[in-house]
Enzyme design. Structure first.
Site, PDB file in Angstrom:
ATOM      1  N   SER A 263      61.537  27.858  48.038  1.00  0.00           N
ATOM      2  CA  SER A 263      62.752  28.059  48.820  1.00  0.00           C
ATOM      3  C   SER A 263      63.601  26.794  48.755  1.00  0.00           C
ATOM      4  CB  SER A 263      62.408  28.345  50.284  1.00  0.00           C
ATOM      5  OG  SER A 263      63.559  28.133  51.084  1.00  0.00           O
TER       6      SER A 263
ATOM      7  N   HIS B  32      63.829  31.288  45.697  1.00  0.00           N
ATOM      8  CA  HIS B  32      64.137  31.909  46.993  1.00  0.00           C
ATOM      9  C   HIS B  32      65.337  31.209  47.620  1.00  0.00           C
ATOM     10  CE1 HIS B  32      62.926  34.135  50.674  1.00  0.00           C
ATOM     11  NE2 HIS B  32      63.323  33.054  51.322  1.00  0.00           N
TER      12      HIS B  32
ATOM     13  N   ASP C  30      67.917  31.146  50.896  1.00  0.00           N
ATOM     14  CA  ASP C  30      68.058  31.545  52.294  1.00  0.00           C
ATOM     15  C   ASP C  30      69.512  31.508  52.727  1.00  0.00           C
ATOM     16  OD1 ASP C  30      65.308  31.973  53.174  1.00  0.00           O
ATOM     17  OD2 ASP C  30      65.038  29.871  52.645  1.00  0.00           O
TER      18      ASP C  30
ATOM     19  N   MET D 131      72.075  32.093  55.799  1.00  0.00           N
ATOM     20  CA  MET D 131      72.096  32.147  57.267  1.00  0.00           C
ATOM     21  C   MET D 131      73.534  32.083  57.761  1.00  0.00           C
ATOM     22  SD  MET D 131      69.001  29.534  58.128  1.00  0.00           S
ATOM     23  CE  MET D 131      67.495  29.490  57.135  1.00  0.00           C
TER      24      MET D 131
ATOM     25  N   HIS E 163      67.418  36.008  50.487  1.00  0.00           N
ATOM     26  CA  HIS E 163      66.960  36.421  51.812  1.00  0.00           C
ATOM     27  C   HIS E 163      68.130  36.310  52.769  1.00  0.00           C
ATOM     28  CE1 HIS E 163      64.092  35.169  55.383  1.00  0.00           C
ATOM     29  NE2 HIS E 163      64.759  36.284  55.643  1.00  0.00           N
TER      30      HIS E 163
ATOM     31  N   MET F  20      69.683  36.304  56.173  1.00  0.00           N
ATOM     32  CA  MET F  20      69.462  36.202  57.624  1.00  0.00           C
ATOM     33  C   MET F  20      70.824  36.252  58.275  1.00  0.00           C
ATOM     34  SD  MET F  20      66.511  33.339  57.372  1.00  0.00           S
ATOM     35  CE  MET F  20      66.954  33.031  55.671  1.00  0.00           C
TER      36      MET F  20
ATOM     37  N   MET G 234      57.875  37.530  57.867  1.00  0.00           N
ATOM     38  CA  MET G 234      58.208  36.170  58.302  1.00  0.00           C
ATOM     39  C   MET G 234      57.017  35.601  59.069  1.00  0.00           C
ATOM     40  SD  MET G 234      61.198  35.463  57.162  1.00  0.00           S
ATOM     41  CE  MET G 234      61.160  33.803  57.825  1.00  0.00           C
TER      42      MET G 234
ATOM     43  N   GLY H 222      65.319  30.644  60.395  1.00  0.00           N
ATOM     44  CA  GLY H 222      66.418  29.742  60.762  1.00  0.00           C
ATOM     45  C   GLY H 222      66.244  28.332  60.226  1.00  0.00           C
ATOM     46  N   PHE H 223      65.003  27.916  60.088  1.00  0.00           N
ATOM     47  CA  PHE H 223      64.775  26.528  59.675  1.00  0.00           C
ATOM     48  C   PHE H 223      63.551  26.426  58.771  1.00  0.00           C
ATOM     49  CE2 PHE H 223      66.783  26.683  63.807  1.00  0.00           C
ATOM     50  CZ  PHE H 223      67.910  25.894  63.589  1.00  0.00           C
ATOM     51  N   GLY H 224      63.592  25.452  57.873  1.00  0.00           N
ATOM     52  CA  GLY H 224      62.423  25.144  57.071  1.00  0.00           C
ATOM     53  C   GLY H 224      61.490  24.218  57.844  1.00  0.00           C
ATOM     54  N   GLY H 225      60.318  24.039  57.305  1.00  0.00           N
ATOM     55  CA  GLY H 225      59.397  23.038  57.844  1.00  0.00           C
ATOM     56  C   GLY H 225      58.734  23.393  59.166  1.00  0.00           C
TER      57      GLY H 225
ATOM     58  N   ASP I 201      56.833  34.435  54.166  1.00  0.00           N
ATOM     59  CA  ASP I 201      57.884  33.413  54.203  1.00  0.00           C
ATOM     60  C   ASP I 201      57.785  32.607  55.492  1.00  0.00           C
ATOM     61  OD1 ASP I 201      60.167  31.898  53.938  1.00  0.00           O
ATOM     62  OD2 ASP I 201      61.558  33.603  53.962  1.00  0.00           O
ATOM     63  N   GLY I 202      57.437  31.325  55.347  1.00  0.00           N
ATOM     64  CA  GLY I 202      57.449  30.416  56.490  1.00  0.00           C
ATOM     65  C   GLY I 202      56.134  29.682  56.681  1.00  0.00           C
ATOM     66  N   GLY I 203      56.194  28.375  56.542  1.00  0.00           N
ATOM     67  CA  GLY I 203      55.014  27.555  56.827  1.00  0.00           C
ATOM     68  C   GLY I 203      53.895  27.698  55.809  1.00  0.00           C
TER      69      GLY I 203
ATOM     70  N   GLY J 287      59.083  26.249  51.094  1.00  0.00           N
ATOM     71  CA  GLY J 287      60.189  25.303  51.066  1.00  0.00           C
ATOM     72  C   GLY J 287      59.684  23.887  51.205  1.00  0.00           C
TER      73      GLY J 287
HETATM   74  C1  DX5 Z   1      63.132  30.255  57.147  1.00  0.00           C
HETATM   75  C2  DX5 Z   1      63.386  30.620  55.709  1.00  0.00           C
HETATM   76  C3  DX5 Z   1      62.324  30.192  54.787  1.00  0.00           C
HETATM   77  C4  DX5 Z   1      62.148  28.706  54.728  1.00  0.00           C
HETATM   78  C5  DX5 Z   1      60.711  28.464  54.465  1.00  0.00           C
HETATM   79  O1  DX5 Z   1      64.106  30.807  57.935  1.00  0.00           O
HETATM   80  O2  DX5 Z   1      63.509  32.019  55.560  1.00  0.00           O
HETATM   81  O3  DX5 Z   1      62.496  30.714  53.479  1.00  0.00           O
HETATM   82  O4  DX5 Z   1      62.885  28.078  53.723  1.00  0.00           O
HETATM   83  O5  DX5 Z   1      60.530  27.102  54.533  1.00  0.00           O
HETATM   84  P1  DX5 Z   1      59.109  26.475  54.822  1.00  0.00           P
HETATM   85  O6  DX5 Z   1      58.225  26.831  53.662  1.00  0.00           O
HETATM   86  O7  DX5 Z   1      59.417  25.032  54.913  1.00  0.00           O
HETATM   87  O8  DX5 Z   1      58.596  27.068  56.121  1.00  0.00           O
HETATM   88 ZN    ZN Z   2      63.477  32.828  53.431  1.00  0.00          ZN
END
Ligand code: DX5
Ligand code: ZN
Length: 234
Positions: free
Chosen positions: A17, A42, A44, A46, A75, A77, A146, A151-154, A184-186, A206
């Site tokens: 991502s 990927h 994102d 938003m 993706h 959002m 999800m 909304g956010f990475g990490g 997707d996520g973490g 990501g």
């Molecule tokens: C979150 C995004 C994810 C995000 C994942 O809203 O949809 O795609 O980039 O990032 P990580 O892998 O850091 O959780």
């Molecule tokens: Zn995503």
């Protein structure tokens, strides 16, 4: 459950991502993960309404499309995603996913995506039950679970997502679908094997990739982390 080799899911696909990439150097970041064996890129999107954050739109996707050699997995959002399906596919999305919580006429939106020639996916937020997919499962090219609130990475992986993956796989099986499930996520090297064992076959990452000192190496390492796990039967 007995796992017959003939009905095993396909190989695991890694989808870095770009949310955690250096946006001033996207071309180089994408080239690095592609050298590392990324299967998809990927992206994102938003809108500051469906999720609190704002990222990018079709012009940036068009620019990414010029440099990426792997398909773009976009993706959305965003609220009312049906308004933008044509724009994002026109910009280069090969896979387009919309949230079941945001698409008021999900069946129509999925049909719209497929009619424009892209693969259509439905995304479930962590609090949305798997059964929300029951009436649409047969129409989907892929499902996105999800494992963080979007909304956010990490952010940290939500452990209940493993059970959600199993439930989604059962719903797909009931309608005779072998559509892949994306998580997707973490996702990181520590939990990659468990999400594949639970039914995921597309892994979005990501922070674990672009937050690493060497994204090329991190992409390869993520695949290696789940390579010994037999994917859940499709
Ligand atoms: C979150 C995004 C994810 C995000 C994942 O809203 O949809 O795609 O980039 O990032 P990580 O892998 O850091 O959780
Ligand atoms: Zn995503």
């Amino acid at each position: 459950m007995t796992i017959s080799p003939s009905i095993r899911g396909g190989p695991v696909e890694i989808a870095p991502s770009i949310l955690s990439a250096d946006f001033a150097d996207l071309g180089r970041e994408i080239a690095a993960v592609e050298r590392g064996g990324a299967d998809l890129i990927h992206v994102d999107v938003m809108d500051g309404h469906f999720v609190p954050n704002i990222t990018i739109g079709p012009p940036v996707i068009r620019a990414i499309k010029r440099v990426a050699t792997r398909p773009l997995d976009v993706h959305l959002m965003i609220e009312d995603p049906e308004r933008y399906v044509d724009d994002f596919i026109g910009a280069g999305a090969a896979m387009l996913s919309v949230h079941v919580e945001a698409a008021r006429h999900l069946h129509r939106t999925i049909a719209q995506i497929k009619a424009r020639g892209a693969k259509a996916g439905a995304v479930l937020n962590p609090a949305t039950p798997a059964f929300a997919l029951e009436e649409i499962a047969a129409e989907l090219d892929f499902v996105v679970v999800m494992s963080v609130n979007p909304g956010f990475g990490g952010q940290e992986f939500i452990p209940q997502s493993l059970e959600k993956l199993r439930r989604v796989r059962q719903i797909l099986q009931r309608v005779g679908s072998s559509a892949p499930i994306e998580i997707d996520g973490g996702i990181d090297h520590a939990n990659a094997a468990s999400v594949v064992a639970a039914g995921a076959s597309i892994l979005v990452a990501g922070n674990a990739i672009f937050g690493a000192p060497d994204p090329e190496f991190a992409t390869r390492a993520l695949r290696a982390a789940c390579s010994s796990v037999a994917p859940f039967p499709a």
